[in-house]
Design an enzyme around this catalytic site. Structure first.
Site, PDB file in Angstrom:
ATOM      1  CG  HIS A 229      10.994  -5.269  20.514  1.00 18.58           C
ATOM      2  ND1 HIS A 229      10.968  -3.937  20.201  1.00 18.58           N
ATOM      3  CD2 HIS A 229      11.145  -5.310  21.862  1.00 18.58           C
ATOM      4  CE1 HIS A 229      11.093  -3.215  21.306  1.00 18.58           C
ATOM      5  NE2 HIS A 229      11.224  -4.018  22.325  1.00 18.58           N
TER       6      HIS A 229
ATOM      7  N   PRO B 150      10.338   2.005   6.593  1.00 13.62           N
ATOM      8  CG  PRO B 150       8.015   2.183   6.423  1.00 13.62           C
ATOM      9  CD  PRO B 150       9.191   1.432   5.888  1.00 13.62           C
ATOM     10  CG  ASP B 151      11.161   6.156  11.721  1.00 12.98           C
ATOM     11  OD1 ASP B 151      10.029   6.436  11.312  1.00 12.98           O
ATOM     12  OD2 ASP B 151      11.991   7.021  12.060  1.00 12.98           O
ATOM     13  CG  PHE B 152       7.107   1.785  14.807  1.00 11.38           C
ATOM     14  CD1 PHE B 152       7.180   1.107  13.608  1.00 11.38           C
ATOM     15  CD2 PHE B 152       6.501   1.169  15.881  1.00 11.38           C
ATOM     16  CE1 PHE B 152       6.672  -0.155  13.476  1.00 11.38           C
ATOM     17  CE2 PHE B 152       5.983  -0.094  15.772  1.00 11.38           C
ATOM     18  CZ  PHE B 152       6.069  -0.769  14.569  1.00 11.38           C
ATOM     19  NE  ARG B 153       6.998   5.693  19.663  1.00 18.30           N
ATOM     20  CZ  ARG B 153       7.425   4.441  19.693  1.00 18.30           C
ATOM     21  NH1 ARG B 153       8.475   4.081  18.980  1.00 18.30           N
ATOM     22  NH2 ARG B 153       6.810   3.542  20.430  1.00 18.30           N
TER      23      ARG B 153
ATOM     24  CB  CYS C 126      -3.146 -23.393  17.334  1.00 18.12           C
ATOM     25  SG  CYS C 126      -2.453 -24.587  18.464  1.00 18.12           S
TER      26      CYS C 126
ATOM     27  CB  CYS D  17      -2.300 -22.847  23.491  1.00 15.13           C
ATOM     28  SG  CYS D  17      -1.519 -23.567  22.038  1.00 15.13           S
TER      29      CYS D  17
ATOM     30  CD  GLU E  20      13.419  12.113  16.895  1.00 17.83           C
ATOM     31  OE1 GLU E  20      12.782  13.090  16.518  1.00 17.83           O
ATOM     32  OE2 GLU E  20      12.903  11.024  17.195  1.00 17.83           O
TER      33      GLU E  20
ATOM     34  N   GLY F 227      19.819   4.975  16.022  1.00 17.54           N
ATOM     35  CA  GLY F 227      18.559   4.904  15.284  1.00 17.54           C
ATOM     36  C   GLY F 227      17.370   4.433  16.087  1.00 17.54           C
ATOM     37  CB  THR F 228      16.386   3.383  19.083  1.00 13.08           C
ATOM     38  OG1 THR F 228      15.268   3.243  19.980  1.00 13.08           O
ATOM     39  CG2 THR F 228      17.657   3.565  19.901  1.00 13.08           C
TER      40      THR F 228
ATOM     41  CD  GLN G 109      14.192  -0.377  20.423  1.00  9.49           C
ATOM     42  OE1 GLN G 109      13.186   0.041  20.964  1.00  9.49           O
ATOM     43  NE2 GLN G 109      15.115   0.418  19.953  1.00  9.49           N
ATOM     44  CG  ASN G 110      15.359  -2.426  13.841  1.00 17.64           C
ATOM     45  OD1 ASN G 110      14.553  -1.716  14.440  1.00 17.64           O
ATOM     46  ND2 ASN G 110      16.425  -1.948  13.239  1.00 17.64           N
ATOM     47  CB  ILE G 111      10.729  -7.363  13.710  1.00 20.83           C
ATOM     48  CG1 ILE G 111       9.976  -6.178  13.085  1.00 20.83           C
ATOM     49  CG2 ILE G 111      10.517  -7.395  15.218  1.00 20.83           C
ATOM     50  CD1 ILE G 111       8.462  -6.242  13.247  1.00 20.83           C
ATOM     51  CG  ASP G 112      15.021  -4.827   9.793  1.00 21.27           C
ATOM     52  OD1 ASP G 112      15.959  -5.502  10.242  1.00 21.27           O
ATOM     53  OD2 ASP G 112      15.015  -3.582   9.824  1.00 21.27           O
TER      54      ASP G 112
HETATM   55  P1  NAD Z   1      11.233   4.755  16.423  1.00 22.60           P
HETATM   56  O1  NAD Z   1      10.528   4.982  15.115  1.00 22.60           O
HETATM   57  O2  NAD Z   1      10.502   5.052  17.670  1.00 22.60           O
HETATM   58  O3  NAD Z   1      12.553   5.669  16.426  1.00 22.60           O
HETATM   59  C1  NAD Z   1      13.431   5.722  15.333  1.00 22.60           C
HETATM   60  C2  NAD Z   1      14.429   6.814  15.593  1.00 22.60           C
HETATM   61  O4  NAD Z   1      15.399   6.777  14.562  1.00 22.60           O
HETATM   62  C3  NAD Z   1      13.825   8.224  15.593  1.00 22.60           C
HETATM   63  O5  NAD Z   1      14.357   8.939  16.689  1.00 22.60           O
HETATM   64  C4  NAD Z   1      14.269   8.804  14.244  1.00 22.60           C
HETATM   65  O6  NAD Z   1      14.494  10.200  14.321  1.00 22.60           O
HETATM   66  C5  NAD Z   1      15.568   8.090  14.044  1.00 22.60           C
HETATM   67  N1  NAD Z   1      15.984   7.906  12.652  1.00 22.60           N
HETATM   68  C6  NAD Z   1      15.236   7.575  11.571  1.00 22.60           C
HETATM   69  N2  NAD Z   1      16.016   7.429  10.482  1.00 22.60           N
HETATM   70  C7  NAD Z   1      17.303   7.680  10.902  1.00 22.60           C
HETATM   71  C8  NAD Z   1      18.571   7.678  10.257  1.00 22.60           C
HETATM   72  N3  NAD Z   1      18.715   7.394   8.956  1.00 22.60           N
HETATM   73  N4  NAD Z   1      19.658   7.982  11.005  1.00 22.60           N
HETATM   74  C9  NAD Z   1      19.558   8.292  12.322  1.00 22.60           C
HETATM   75  N5  NAD Z   1      18.386   8.293  12.994  1.00 22.60           N
HETATM   76  C10 NAD Z   1      17.268   7.975  12.284  1.00 22.60           C
HETATM   77  O7  NAD Z   1      11.812   3.279  16.413  1.00 22.60           O
HETATM   78  P2  NAD Z   1      12.363   2.376  17.610  1.00 22.60           P
HETATM   79  O8  NAD Z   1      13.002   3.241  18.629  1.00 22.60           O
HETATM   80  O9  NAD Z   1      13.099   1.274  16.986  1.00 22.60           O
HETATM   81  O10 NAD Z   1      11.073   1.752  18.317  1.00 22.60           O
HETATM   82  C11 NAD Z   1       9.932   1.364  17.614  1.00 22.60           C
HETATM   83  C12 NAD Z   1       9.535  -0.091  17.562  1.00 22.60           C
HETATM   84  O11 NAD Z   1       9.303  -0.298  16.203  1.00 22.60           O
HETATM   85  C13 NAD Z   1      10.505  -1.144  17.931  1.00 22.60           C
HETATM   86  O12 NAD Z   1       9.891  -1.917  18.876  1.00 22.60           O
HETATM   87  C14 NAD Z   1      10.700  -2.011  16.641  1.00 22.60           C
HETATM   88  O13 NAD Z   1      10.420  -3.353  16.944  1.00 22.60           O
HETATM   89  C15 NAD Z   1       9.670  -1.566  15.722  1.00 22.60           C
HETATM   90  N6  NAD Z   1      10.006  -1.321  14.294  1.00 22.60           N
HETATM   91  C16 NAD Z   1      10.917  -2.068  13.648  1.00 22.60           C
HETATM   92  C17 NAD Z   1      11.225  -1.783  12.319  1.00 22.60           C
HETATM   93  C18 NAD Z   1      12.260  -2.620  11.641  1.00 22.60           C
HETATM   94  O14 NAD Z   1      12.399  -3.789  11.979  1.00 22.60           O
HETATM   95  N7  NAD Z   1      13.029  -2.039  10.705  1.00 22.60           N
HETATM   96  C19 NAD Z   1      10.617  -0.728  11.651  1.00 22.60           C
HETATM   97  C20 NAD Z   1       9.679   0.023  12.354  1.00 22.60           C
HETATM   98  C21 NAD Z   1       9.374  -0.288  13.674  1.00 22.60           C
END
Ligand code: NAD
Length: 238
Positions: free
Chosen positions: A106, A13-16, A138, A117, A204, A177-178, A86-89
């Site tokens: 990130h 899942p994404d974040f927002r 630690c 520490c 979006e 995708g951000t 930005q992803n950590i996956d």
């Molecule tokens: P965000 O959730 O803020 O934004 C994700 C964006 O991608 C949104 O605008 C959404 O509409 C869009 N989106 C979702 N699915 C899509 C698709 N299939 N195609 C096109 N667009 C799509 O995430 P962000 O901008 O990466 O920032 C959030 C923080 O969350 C980052 O710091 C990151 O470290 C962390 N995060 C990472 C993971 C991961 O590693 N996969 C997952 C969730 C959050």
């Protein structure tokens, strides 16, 4: 420049978004704001929250998406200066994007440190703790240890800032995708020394300062990144 949206088709899942991680974590841990979960102060107080989350966030069976493979394809054509993620996956590594091109803005789960520490800690010790459900502390200062995932209140990796220095040389920034809301990552396309075209592939509109930067030197393709990159590769002969 990529974010959580390129990994949603892999099942992460994404974040927002409404069904995103922020909402899930806020409900599970009864937090006043979802961001609170990833505050360093929260971790120091309740390290077990993040250990539980890490256990749930099992990435062993998740595969790179078409969007990740697209980045590797461009890299193999020698067209990429850096992939800023930005992803950590870690799916960029599964897509075999070379380490020297990859900037984990990130952080990631490959190395660890003490949150108190800051000394380096063997990630295997932390992983064992996650598996057993026991926080690893630690050996020197007894602070709780965590993977090198960047929390709010922590600095970004040195490589992020070093790579930024080389960005004025690029002529195109692909943003995929951000939501482009987390700073300082989100600032990159707006830096005055960068005069690159921008290609934005997202579900979006993105950006904390509205869309003004798109008016003159950018193209926005709305939709799923996997579909957009397929269309892009059909339209553009590389
Ligand atoms: P965000 O959730 O803020 O934004 C994700 C964006 O991608 C949104 O605008 C959404 O509409 C869009 N989106 C979702 N699915 C899509 C698709 N299939 N195609 C096109 N667009 C799509 O995430 P962000 O901008 O990466 O920032 C959030 C923080 O969350 C980052 O710091 C990151 O470290 C962390 N995060 C990472 C993971 C991961 O590693 N996969 C997952 C969730 C959050």
């Amino acid at each position: 420049m990529v974010g959580a949206g390129i990994s949603t088709s892999a099942g992460i899942p994404d974040f927002r978004s409404n069904t995103g991680l922020f909402k899930q974590l806020q409900d599970k841990y009864n937090l006043s704001s979802p961001e609170e979960f990833f505050q360093k102060t929260t971790f120091l107080k309740n390290p077990m929250y993040f250990y539980e989350f890490t256990k749930l966030f099992d990435l062993s069976k998740v595969n790179a998406t078409i969007s990740h493979k697209f980045m590797n394809f461009l890299t193999s054509k020698n067209m990429v200066k850096f992939v800023f993620t930005q992803n950590i996956d870690g799916l960029e590594k599964k897509a075999k994007i070379p380490d020297d091109k990859l900037v984990f803005a990130h952080g990631n789960f490959y190395t660890g440190h003490c949150a108190q520490c800051n000394c380096s800690i063997d990630i295997e010790k932390i992983n064992e703790g996650v598996k057993k459900g026991e926080v690893y502390y630690c050996p020197s200062c007894k602070g709780p240890c965590k993977p090198n995932v960047v929390f709010y209140g922590e600095g970004l990796p040195v490589k992020f800032f070093e790579s930024l220095q080389q960005l004025p040389e690029v002529d195109l920034i692909i943003i995929m995708g951000t939501s482009l809301k987390v700073n300082p990552f989100a600032m990159i396309p707006y830096l005055p020394e960068i005069h690159a075209y921008k290609l934005v592939l997202n579900m979006e509109e993105v950006g904390q300062f509205g869309y003004y930067f798109l008016e003159s030197d950018a193209l926005f393709i709305q939709g799923k990144t996997d579909n957009s990159v397929i269309k892009f590769l059909k339209d553009v002969k590389l």
